[in-house]
Design a protein around this motif. Structure first.
Motif, short mmCIF file in Angstrom:
data_model
loop_
_atom_site.label_atom_id
_atom_site.label_comp_id
_atom_site.label_asym_id
_atom_site.label_seq_id
_atom_site.Cartn_x
_atom_site.Cartn_y
_atom_site.Cartn_z
N SER A 44 -7.03 -5.02 -2.57
CA SER A 44 -7.37 -4.35 -1.31
C SER A 44 -7.20 -5.31 -0.13
O SER A 44 -6.67 -4.94 0.92
CB SER A 44 -8.80 -3.83 -1.37
OG SER A 44 -9.16 -3.24 -0.14
N ILE A 46 -5.87 1.82 -6.82
CA ILE A 46 -5.95 0.38 -6.55
C ILE A 46 -6.63 -0.35 -7.70
O ILE A 46 -6.23 -1.45 -8.08
CB ILE A 46 -6.62 0.11 -5.19
CG1 ILE A 46 -6.30 -1.32 -4.73
CG2 ILE A 46 -8.11 0.39 -5.24
CD1 ILE A 46 -6.58 -1.56 -3.27
N HIS A 70 -9.78 -5.61 -8.05
CA HIS A 70 -9.34 -4.57 -7.12
C HIS A 70 -9.65 -4.93 -5.67
O HIS A 70 -8.89 -4.59 -4.76
CB HIS A 70 -9.92 -3.21 -7.48
CG HIS A 70 -11.41 -3.14 -7.40
ND1 HIS A 70 -12.08 -2.83 -6.24
CD2 HIS A 70 -12.36 -3.38 -8.34
CE1 HIS A 70 -13.38 -2.86 -6.48
NE2 HIS A 70 -13.57 -3.19 -7.74
N SER A 71 -10.73 -5.66 -5.44
CA SER A 71 -11.06 -6.05 -4.07
C SER A 71 -10.02 -7.05 -3.53
O SER A 71 -9.75 -7.06 -2.32
CB SER A 71 -12.46 -6.64 -3.98
OG SER A 71 -12.56 -7.83 -4.72
N GLU A 124 -3.56 -5.62 0.58
CA GLU A 124 -3.05 -4.42 1.24
C GLU A 124 -3.49 -4.34 2.70
O GLU A 124 -2.80 -3.72 3.51
CB GLU A 124 -3.49 -3.16 0.49
CG GLU A 124 -2.75 -2.97 -0.82
CD GLU A 124 -3.05 -1.64 -1.48
OE1 GLU A 124 -3.91 -0.89 -0.98
OE2 GLU A 124 -2.41 -1.35 -2.51
N ARG A 125 -4.60 -4.94 3.03
CA ARG A 125 -5.07 -4.95 4.43
C ARG A 125 -4.41 -6.07 5.23
O ARG A 125 -4.64 -6.18 6.45
CB ARG A 125 -6.59 -5.10 4.48
CG ARG A 125 -7.33 -3.87 3.99
CD ARG A 125 -8.83 -3.94 4.28
NE ARG A 125 -9.47 -5.18 3.91
CZ ARG A 125 -10.04 -5.44 2.72
NH1 ARG A 125 -10.02 -4.53 1.78
NH2 ARG A 125 -10.59 -6.61 2.49
N ARG A 164 0.83 -1.20 0.00
CA ARG A 164 0.00 0.00 0.00
C ARG A 164 0.87 1.26 0.00
O ARG A 164 0.60 2.20 -0.76
CB ARG A 164 -0.93 0.03 1.20
CG ARG A 164 -1.76 1.34 1.23
CD ARG A 164 -2.72 1.43 2.38
NE ARG A 164 -3.84 0.54 2.15
CZ ARG A 164 -4.29 -0.34 3.03
NH1 ARG A 164 -3.73 -0.45 4.21
NH2 ARG A 164 -5.32 -1.10 2.74
#
Length: 105
Positions: free
Chosen positions: A40, A25, A36-37, A43-44, A10
């Motif tokens: 994400s 993203i 993209h999810s 990145e989390r 990120r």
């Protein structure tokens, strides 16, 4: 993928996005061929996995070394795997240097 890895990805992507909207993203995920999810989620730091091919594509997008991203995830590339078999003693010496730190302590 770990939280540390997600934070690293990120931070790299967001730094690039400051200069170019091409690093949103959604756009990065599309270029490397994932939703993209899913990026994400990575990145989390949530459980997720990328193939070596996708990891290399992500590294290229972020301008970082693919071997670094693979190592951060406990993986090695096929190229490094071959190097291990070709000269295992040399690889062990490099790994010992890494474990002992650059100053040899």
């Amino acid at each position: 993928m770990s939280k540390l890895f997600g934070d690293y990805i990120r931070a790299k992507r967001e730094a690039l996005r400051k200069d170019s909207p091409e690093f949103s993203i959604r756009k990065v995920a599309k270029r490397i061929g994932i939703h993209h999810s899913y990026l994400s989620k990575i990145e989390r730091g949530e459980p997720a996995s990328l193939s070596e091919k996708k990891m290399v594509a992500l590294a290229d997008e972020l301008g970082t070394d693919p071997e670094l991203l693979l190592a951060m995830n406990g993986k090695i590339s096929e190229e490094v795997r071959r190097a291990v078999f070709e000269d295992p003693e040399w690889v062990v010496s490099i790994l010992n240097q890494i474990k002992n730190g650059r100053d040899g302590s």
